[in-house]
Design a protein around this motif. Structure first.
Motif, mmCIF file in Angstrom:
data_model
loop_
_atom_site.group_PDB
_atom_site.id
_atom_site.type_symbol
_atom_site.label_atom_id
_atom_site.label_comp_id
_atom_site.label_asym_id
_atom_site.label_seq_id
_atom_site.Cartn_x
_atom_site.Cartn_y
_atom_site.Cartn_z
ATOM 1 N N GLU A 111 0.728 -0.798 0.542
ATOM 2 C CA GLU A 111 0.254 0.019 -0.211
ATOM 3 C C GLU A 111 0.629 1.248 -0.001
ATOM 4 O O GLU A 111 0.222 2.629 0.221
ATOM 5 N N ALA A 160 -10.716 0.727 8.939
ATOM 6 C CA ALA A 160 -9.552 1.272 9.023
ATOM 7 C C ALA A 160 -8.625 0.543 7.419
ATOM 8 O O ALA A 160 -8.225 0.809 6.282
ATOM 9 N N ALA A 191 3.215 5.264 3.312
ATOM 10 C CA ALA A 191 2.414 6.540 4.241
ATOM 11 C C ALA A 191 1.119 5.550 4.884
ATOM 12 O O ALA A 191 0.704 6.341 5.930
ATOM 13 N N PHE A 192 1.071 4.243 3.766
ATOM 14 C CA PHE A 192 -0.342 3.492 4.216
ATOM 15 C C PHE A 192 -0.130 3.400 5.893
ATOM 16 O O PHE A 192 -1.113 3.424 7.237
ATOM 17 N N ASP A 248 -9.573 2.128 3.809
ATOM 18 C CA ASP A 248 -8.859 2.848 2.877
ATOM 19 C C ASP A 248 -8.042 2.278 2.209
ATOM 20 O O ASP A 248 -7.274 3.317 1.717
ATOM 21 N N ALA A 249 -7.633 0.919 2.851
ATOM 22 C CA ALA A 249 -6.584 0.569 1.495
ATOM 23 C C ALA A 249 -6.536 0.698 0.076
ATOM 24 O O ALA A 249 -7.896 0.538 -0.729
ATOM 25 N N ASP A 306 -2.983 6.024 12.853
ATOM 26 C CA ASP A 306 -3.828 7.054 12.982
ATOM 27 C C ASP A 306 -5.316 7.036 13.576
ATOM 28 O O ASP A 306 -6.158 7.453 14.213
ATOM 29 N N ARG A 307 -6.089 5.715 11.837
ATOM 30 C CA ARG A 307 -7.321 5.283 11.853
ATOM 31 C C ARG A 307 -7.445 4.395 13.030
ATOM 32 O O ARG A 307 -8.502 4.551 14.145
ATOM 33 N N GLY A 365 0.945 4.629 8.375
ATOM 34 C CA GLY A 365 1.022 5.785 9.342
ATOM 35 C C GLY A 365 -0.783 6.169 9.541
ATOM 36 O O GLY A 365 -1.284 6.608 10.485
ATOM 37 N N HIS A 366 -1.160 6.300 7.937
ATOM 38 C CA HIS A 366 -2.676 6.538 8.012
ATOM 39 C C HIS A 366 -3.719 5.206 8.788
ATOM 40 O O HIS A 366 -4.732 6.064 10.040
ATOM 41 N N LEU A 367 -2.825 3.852 9.089
ATOM 42 C CA LEU A 367 -3.479 2.915 9.720
ATOM 43 C C LEU A 367 -3.119 3.306 10.687
ATOM 44 O O LEU A 367 -4.494 3.237 12.039
ATOM 45 N N ASP A 419 -7.345 6.442 16.128
ATOM 46 C CA ASP A 419 -8.944 7.596 16.743
ATOM 47 C C ASP A 419 -10.257 6.794 17.273
ATOM 48 O O ASP A 419 -11.222 6.970 16.705
#
Length: 95
Positions: free
Chosen positions: A39, A60, A42-43, A63-64, A49-50, A45-47, A53
């Motif tokens: 992915e 999460a 950056a994914f 969003d991949a 963060d999600r 970090g996104h994972l 949250d």
């Protein structure tokens, strides 16, 4: 060999089953490596963060960019990825 060298104490796995915490750490690292390769870094970090949250892993993964988008698919594809990397490692290829 010496400390950490071929056959040295750092290269040998202790006898007996791997402790749960050690297996969890190794599997977590491998899943992150798989997702980063598939992915993009950056994914990860996104994972994180999600999840921080309050999202579930399933939410999460939606969003991949490439997928897998479900935990069962993630496990199946990750297992396949592990097998292919183990084969490459045994054949002397780096990954």
């Amino acid at each position: 060999g010496g400390f950490g060298g071929p056959g040295g104490p750092m290269m040998r796995r202790p006898a007996g089953p791997m402790p749960d915490w050690m297996q969890f750490r190794a599997e977590s690292y491998a899943v992150a490596e798989f997702l980063a390769e598939r992915e993009g870094p950056a994914f990860i970090g996104h994972l994180a963060d999600r999840l921080a949250d309050g999202a579930t892993v399933e939410q999460a993964l939606e969003d991949a960019p490439v997928g897998p988008h479900h935990v069962d698919e993630l496990d199946t594809e990750w297992q396949s990825w592990l097998r292919s990397h183990a084969t490459e490692h045994r054949q002397g290829r780096s990954y």
